[in-house]
Design an enzyme around this catalytic site. Structure first.
Site, PDB file in Angstrom:
ATOM      1  CB  SER A  31      -8.647  -1.866   4.328  1.00  0.00           C
ATOM      2  OG  SER A  31      -9.077  -3.078   3.779  1.00  0.00           O
ATOM      3  CD  GLU A  77      -5.502   0.342   2.545  1.00  0.00           C
ATOM      4  OE1 GLU A  77      -5.296  -0.685   3.239  1.00  0.00           O
ATOM      5  OE2 GLU A  77      -6.194   0.323   1.510  1.00  0.00           O
ATOM      6  NE  ARG A 128      -3.777  -2.303   0.195  1.00  0.00           N
ATOM      7  CZ  ARG A 128      -3.513  -3.498  -0.306  1.00  0.00           C
ATOM      8  NH1 ARG A 128      -2.411  -3.687  -1.016  1.00  0.00           N
ATOM      9  NH2 ARG A 128      -4.349  -4.490  -0.153  1.00  0.00           N
TER      10      ARG A 128
HETATM   11  C1  LIG Z   1     -15.479  -0.591  -0.581  1.00  0.00           C
HETATM   12  C2  LIG Z   1     -14.022  -0.319  -0.852  1.00  0.00           C
HETATM   13  C3  LIG Z   1     -13.169  -1.394  -1.051  1.00  0.00           C
HETATM   14  C4  LIG Z   1     -11.798  -1.149  -1.312  1.00  0.00           C
HETATM   15  N1  LIG Z   1     -10.974  -2.232  -1.527  1.00  0.00           N
HETATM   16  C5  LIG Z   1      -9.674  -2.043  -1.781  1.00  0.00           C
HETATM   17  C6  LIG Z   1      -8.813  -3.164  -2.007  1.00  0.00           C
HETATM   18  O1  LIG Z   1      -9.241  -4.314  -2.022  1.00  0.00           O
HETATM   19  N2  LIG Z   1      -7.498  -2.914  -2.243  1.00  0.00           N
HETATM   20  C7  LIG Z   1      -7.005  -1.645  -2.267  1.00  0.00           C
HETATM   21  O2  LIG Z   1      -5.798  -1.510  -2.480  1.00  0.00           O
HETATM   22  N3  LIG Z   1      -7.795  -0.569  -2.069  1.00  0.00           N
HETATM   23  C8  LIG Z   1      -9.113  -0.737  -1.829  1.00  0.00           C
HETATM   24  N4  LIG Z   1      -9.929   0.343  -1.599  1.00  0.00           N
HETATM   25  C9  LIG Z   1      -9.358   1.705  -1.662  1.00  0.00           C
HETATM   26  C10 LIG Z   1      -9.544   2.414  -3.021  1.00  0.00           C
HETATM   27  O3  LIG Z   1     -10.409   1.699  -3.834  1.00  0.00           O
HETATM   28  C11 LIG Z   1      -8.196   2.555  -3.748  1.00  0.00           C
HETATM   29  O4  LIG Z   1      -7.270   3.233  -2.946  1.00  0.00           O
HETATM   30  C12 LIG Z   1      -8.352   3.297  -5.078  1.00  0.00           C
HETATM   31  O5  LIG Z   1      -7.164   3.189  -5.820  1.00  0.00           O
HETATM   32  C13 LIG Z   1      -8.714   4.761  -4.897  1.00  0.00           C
HETATM   33  O6  LIG Z   1      -9.013   5.306  -6.161  1.00  0.00           O
HETATM   34  P1  LIG Z   1      -9.718   6.712  -6.308  1.00  0.00           P
HETATM   35  O7  LIG Z   1      -9.712   7.065  -7.751  1.00  0.00           O
HETATM   36  O8  LIG Z   1     -11.046   6.684  -5.643  1.00  0.00           O
HETATM   37  O9  LIG Z   1      -8.702   7.628  -5.508  1.00  0.00           O
HETATM   38  P2  LIG Z   1      -9.026   8.887  -4.578  1.00  0.00           P
HETATM   39  O10 LIG Z   1      -9.703   8.410  -3.324  1.00  0.00           O
HETATM   40  O11 LIG Z   1      -9.682   9.951  -5.350  1.00  0.00           O
HETATM   41  O12 LIG Z   1      -7.538   9.349  -4.218  1.00  0.00           O
HETATM   42  C14 LIG Z   1      -6.671   8.547  -3.431  1.00  0.00           C
HETATM   43  C15 LIG Z   1      -5.320   9.263  -3.305  1.00  0.00           C
HETATM   44  O13 LIG Z   1      -4.679   9.303  -4.561  1.00  0.00           O
HETATM   45  C16 LIG Z   1      -4.478  10.654  -4.994  1.00  0.00           C
HETATM   46  N5  LIG Z   1      -4.763  10.656  -6.437  1.00  0.00           N
HETATM   47  C17 LIG Z   1      -5.865  10.173  -7.043  1.00  0.00           C
HETATM   48  N6  LIG Z   1      -5.744  10.263  -8.374  1.00  0.00           N
HETATM   49  C18 LIG Z   1      -4.543  10.820  -8.615  1.00  0.00           C
HETATM   50  C19 LIG Z   1      -3.835  11.197  -9.814  1.00  0.00           C
HETATM   51  N7  LIG Z   1      -4.368  11.004 -11.039  1.00  0.00           N
HETATM   52  N8  LIG Z   1      -2.608  11.767  -9.681  1.00  0.00           N
HETATM   53  C20 LIG Z   1      -2.062  11.984  -8.453  1.00  0.00           C
HETATM   54  N9  LIG Z   1      -2.679  11.659  -7.299  1.00  0.00           N
HETATM   55  C21 LIG Z   1      -3.912  11.069  -7.379  1.00  0.00           C
HETATM   56  C22 LIG Z   1      -5.439  11.496  -4.182  1.00  0.00           C
HETATM   57  O14 LIG Z   1      -4.975  12.827  -4.017  1.00  0.00           O
HETATM   58  C23 LIG Z   1      -5.442  10.728  -2.870  1.00  0.00           C
HETATM   59  O15 LIG Z   1      -4.299  11.037  -2.094  1.00  0.00           O
HETATM   60  C24 LIG Z   1     -11.300   0.164  -1.358  1.00  0.00           C
HETATM   61  C25 LIG Z   1     -12.176   1.256  -1.165  1.00  0.00           C
HETATM   62  C26 LIG Z   1     -13.532   1.015  -0.918  1.00  0.00           C
HETATM   63  C27 LIG Z   1     -14.453   2.173  -0.735  1.00  0.00           C
END
Ligand SMILES: Cc1cc2nc3c(=O)[nH]c(=O)nc-3n(C[C@H](O)[C@H](O)[C@H](O)COP(=O)(O)OP(=O)(O)OC[C@H]3O[C@@H](n4cnc5c(N)ncnc54)[C@H](O)[C@@H]3O)c2cc1C
Length: 320
Positions: free
Chosen positions: A220, A316, A146
């Site tokens: 998580s 996380e 992570r």
């Molecule tokens: C129900 C649920 C289940 C999940 N299961 C998992 C799992 O199994 N495994 C896992 O690893 N994660 C899991 N996650 C966490 C999440 O899905 C991941 O972290 C995902 O990659 C976040 O994507 P996002 O586009 O929503 O990012 P955001 O929440 O919008 O951003 C996350 C971070 O990345 C930065 N960011 C986003 N896009 C960019 C970009 N283009 N350039 C620079 N910085 C950027 C943001 O500033 C922030 O710091 C889960 C979340 C939920 C709600």
């Protein structure tokens, strides 16, 4: 929560054109993907840059691999389905993870024995201060559990615009992790395929994890903590059922969910902030909890786990 300024970027050219004002900002923007891994505890007093760069294409092939490039604003699960429909293996275990492809390298997303780093080829990102596009290879990203360079050394310096993944023509199935094998047998699958694994992962995730569209959550909330072998042996004397996975270098990874559940937090609710009843690792918002209330619950859990087990939990989820 409210943002003082919001900009939606749909192409890399738009981002380039916006380069001067972006570089002149006193503090870098908050880059937003799908927002599934951010807990907002206050209004955002700086620019929020929503990355909506689209596009998904096969951009190269060799004997064993096919390279797929996605715009950072593409939905992760749609990319997984694209690969499965093309018969390309490697991301089936990562089905149904919320969010966009652009965020996938941020924390090296992972599930059921597979991590992004296993299929990551390269990415392109915009350097905010230098006003230039830069490429990062797999090694450049310094992926860990992570973790990546984007959460540490170059934090807030880059906006990821596209990610290129290296998929396999010949699948290597990973079914030993979690309940995947059991689910496959319940589904009556006798011949493994990437689609069957993806379907099994979707079924397991849907049964275990709350859907953010129904109950607010960020997946998580905590990372699984890593401790030394000696501390682990000590804990095992008091808690013979403690869950630990051996790591290289005499380290052991503990299951944070197990620690939180043992400490009595599973199903706990304080107003609308709670610890999910089926998965203690997930903090949930039953409706009107504020970000501060969720954060405060996370603090209480961390303190309690520290007192009871002498183990430090790390969040996380990204807190703003
Ligand atoms: C129900 C649920 C289940 C999940 N299961 C998992 C799992 O199994 N495994 C896992 O690893 N994660 C899991 N996650 C966490 C999440 O899905 C991941 O972290 C995902 O990659 C976040 O994507 P996002 O586009 O929503 O990012 P955001 O929440 O919008 O951003 C996350 C971070 O990345 C930065 N960011 C986003 N896009 C960019 C970009 N283009 N350039 C620079 N910085 C950027 C943001 O500033 C922030 O710091 C889960 C979340 C939920 C709600």
């Amino acid at each position: 929560m409210r943002a003082r300024y919001l900009v939606r970027i749909k192409t890399r050219l738009e981002l380039e054109a916006f380069g001067d004002p972006l570089a002149a900002l006193p503090t870098g923007p908050l880059v937003l993907g799908g927002g599934s891994n951010i807990l907002f505890t206050k209004d955002v007093d700086k620019l929020v840059l929503r990355n909506e760069i689209s596009g998904m294409e096969i951009c190269g092939e060799d004997t064993d691999h096919v390279y797929v490039k996605t715009g950072a604003g593409e939905n992760w699960h749609q990319f997984v389905l694209f690969c499965i429909n093309q018969g390309l293996a490697g991301v089936e275990n990562l089905s149904l993870i919320p969010g966009n492809t652009g965020a996938s390298p941020m924390q090296n997303i992972g599930a059921y024995g597979v991590e992004l780093k296993d299929v990551f080829h390269e990415l392109e990102a915009w350097h905010i201060k230098d006003k230039a596009f830069v490429k990062f290879s797999n090694a450049d990203c310094r992926f860990g559990y992570r973790e990546s360079v984007f959460k540490r050394a170059v934090r807030d310096q880059f906006i990821i615009t596209s990610v290129t993944y290296k998929l396999s023509r010949k699948p290597v199935f990973h079914i030993a992790y979690g309940a995947i094998e059991q689910e496959l047998s319940q589904m009556g699958i006798t011949e493994l395929s990437i689609r069957a694994i993806s379907d099994a992962v979707i079924r397991v995730r849907s049964s275990k994890l709350p859907d953010p569209a129904v109950i607010g959550n960020a997946g998580s909330f905590f990372k699984n903590p890593e401790i030394g072998q000696e501390q682990y042996e000590g804990l095992k004397l008091t808690y013979p059922k403690i869950v630990g996975y051996p790591l290289p270098g005499k380290q052991v990874k503990l299951a944070a969910g197990w620690l939180i559940e043992q400490a009595g937090w599973k199903g706990y609710r304080e107003g609308d902030a709670g610890c999910h009843e089926k998965q203690a690792l997930v903090l949930v918002n039953y409706g009107h909890a504020t970000g501060r209330e969720i954060f405060s619950l996370s603090e209480k859990i961390m303190e309690d786990v520290q007192v009871k087990f002498g183990v430090t939990l790390e969040r996380e989820v990204n807190i703003y």
